[in-house]
Design an enzyme around this catalytic site. Structure first.
Site, PDB file in Angstrom:
ATOM      1  N   ASP A 150      37.963  38.832  47.711  1.00  0.00           N
ATOM      2  CA  ASP A 150      38.956  37.842  48.587  1.00  0.00           C
ATOM      3  C   ASP A 150      40.125  38.479  49.160  1.00  0.00           C
ATOM      4  OD1 ASP A 150      39.568  37.998  45.926  1.00  0.00           O
ATOM      5  OD2 ASP A 150      40.304  36.169  45.879  1.00  0.00           O
TER       6      ASP A 150
ATOM      7  N   GLU B  53      39.286  36.220  43.136  1.00  0.00           N
ATOM      8  CA  GLU B  53      40.288  37.022  42.092  1.00  0.00           C
ATOM      9  C   GLU B  53      41.740  36.494  42.266  1.00  0.00           C
ATOM     10  OE1 GLU B  53      43.080  39.309  40.409  1.00  0.00           O
ATOM     11  OE2 GLU B  53      42.684  39.366  42.599  1.00  0.00           O
ATOM     12  N   GLU B  54      42.098  36.319  43.529  1.00  0.00           N
ATOM     13  CA  GLU B  54      43.195  35.834  43.799  1.00  0.00           C
ATOM     14  C   GLU B  54      43.820  34.601  43.275  1.00  0.00           C
ATOM     15  OE1 GLU B  54      45.556  37.824  44.696  1.00  0.00           O
ATOM     16  OE2 GLU B  54      44.469  39.629  45.684  1.00  0.00           O
TER      17      GLU B  54
END
Length: 446
Positions: free
Chosen positions: A104, A171-172
């Site tokens: 991402d 992930e963010e």
């Protein structure tokens, strides 16, 4: 926690570690192949960089990873944990090794001014229009993932075992690893004995490799505090219960959590990043809102911080004379909690020793842990603590830029900066060689 590898894999690992000349010969051949592959990989990188996707939206990026893996003979499953990709290559008996890349981008308007800069704009699910950029370097992660997949497929005669490569979403947002695990990553697919990943780094020169044994990245919690009050006219404050004053007291008291309640030998951060209240000069509002980021390494310190925030908020409200039905509401955003990343110490030191034979002592640096977050740590947490895990850093700052900044005393762009522009070819080639080398070392040919 076990400290030794088991069976034949351990013997083969020890033999390879004791034979640097053999390792160097293999690495030289792989390095040459990577060099020849770089024009193709850089074309993929430029495409990924120009077309970033936000968390939970990584459809195009996932498709690129899936298509590349299928061409190489991997068994590919898409839409795992949302947009996640799982690519499995079984190549005889031996350990299972997982290699992960996150996919991402970030809601950042790119300002590097470089050719191929992202011009993508989207509207988020919150209704905010924003630019999108790979400001954290996940485009280099995905490209190196493809590079590793190519090298492992092309060199099947040099390793034995099962390779599980995952493209991870979100992930963010601290959610992707959890979502993939909840969707059966370790039950629908071979469960790994080892998990490997890398992250590009904005704090040291391109091609340098950093590693941290033990805690490497922090627990990250997002906490919202709704501070209730009794609103009214600003000229008659005696008729109100001012939530801004109360929230200010809470902000001040929160500073004592780290300074007076946590041991100086433990790491902790409580930062109030947002304070919103009121809409006009002469109106005392009836509520204030605080947003906090809370960082720690151990579960014990994390629990103390979260409990302390709730206790302080309620205690200050009581001291201000707030009625019971107007107590602050403290909410921990559980869906976006990122657990600390813990690199298995003995395994980390063993892999660092191997990488020194591969790249030379000068290119490896033992790093201090940082308070940033990275959900890669979920792949080796309870109930999966038997998975040995390592994430390494690969420097991305061009050497000339690094040297100039050091000489002039200026700060370099950090990860998540709109100006972050890693030396992508060096990051990708270094990470590809490092991850391929470690995977082959862990799955030696019998």
């Amino acid at each position: 926690m076990r400290t030794l590898l088991a069976g034949a894999a351990a013997l083969a690992l020890s033999a390879l570690a004791a034979s640097p000349a053999a390792a160097q010969a293999t690495d030289s051949a792989i390095g040459t192949e990577i060099k020849q592959d770089m024009p193709s990989l850089m074309a993929i990188y430029r495409d990924l960089h120009a077309n970033p996707e936000l968390s939970f939206m990584e459809v195009r990026s996932a498709g690129i990873l899936a298509a590349e893996a299928r061409k190489l003979g991997f068994k590919v499953t898409e839409k795992v944990g949302g947009t996640g990709v799982v690519a499995v290559m079984e190549n005889g008996p031996g350990p299972v090794v997982l290699v992960r890349a996150d996919m991402d981008g970030l809601p950042v308007i790119e300002q590097t001014g470089l050719p191929g800069a992202s011009k993508v704009r989207v509207t988020t699910k919150e209704g905010v229009e924003t630019g999108v950029m790979h400001a954290c370097g996940h485009d280099t992660h995905m490209t190196a993932w493809i590079g590793v997949a190519r090298r492992m497929a092309a060199n099947k005669g040099k390793w034995s075992g099962t390779l599980v490569m995952i493209g991870q979403p979100a992930e963010e947002r601290g959610a992707g690893a959890r979502m993939m695990l909840e969707d059966g990553l370790y039950t629908r697919f071979p469960k790994p004995q080892y998990a490997l990943a890398f992250h590009d780094a904005a704090q040291f020169p391109a091609g340098q490799i950093g590693y941290t044994a033990g805690y490497a990245l922090a627990n990250v919690d997002s906490v919202d505090v709704l501070v209730k009050g009794v609103g009214g006219h600003g000229a008659y404050p005696q008729t109100t219960k001012d939530p801004i004053v109360l929230a200010s007291r809470i902000v001040g008291a929160l500073q004592t959590l780290v300074s007076r309640e946590i041991s100086p030998l433990d790491s902790a951060v409580v930062t109030v990043g947002s304070f919103h209240a009121g809409a006009k000069h002469n109106i005392i509002s009836d509520e204030a809102r605080l947003q906090l980021t809370v960082r720690s390494y151990t579960d014990e310190v994390r629990g103390h911080l979260l409990d302390g925030i709730a206790r302080i908020a309620k205690g200050e409200a009581i001291a201000a004379g707030m009625p019971e039905d107007r107590m602050p509401v403290v909410s921990v955003q559980k869906d976006e909690y990122t657990p600390a990343t813990y690199n298995t110490p003995e395994f980390t030191e063993e892999m660092a020793g191997f990488l020194k034979t591969q790249f030379g002592e000068a290119r490896l640096t033992a790093m201090q842990p940082v308070m940033g977050g990275e959900d890669f740590g979920r792949f080796s947490r309870e109930p999966n603590k038997d998975v040995k895990s390592l994430i390494i850093w690969v420097g991305g700052v061009p050497h000339a830029e690094y040297d100039a900044a050091k000489k002039e005393g200026r700060t370099l762009p950090s990860l998540h900066s709109p100006f972050w522009a890693p030396e992508a070819d060096t990051v990708i080639s270094t990470a590809t060689e490092a991850l391929t080398g470690m995977a082959m070392k862990l799955m030696p040919k019998g």
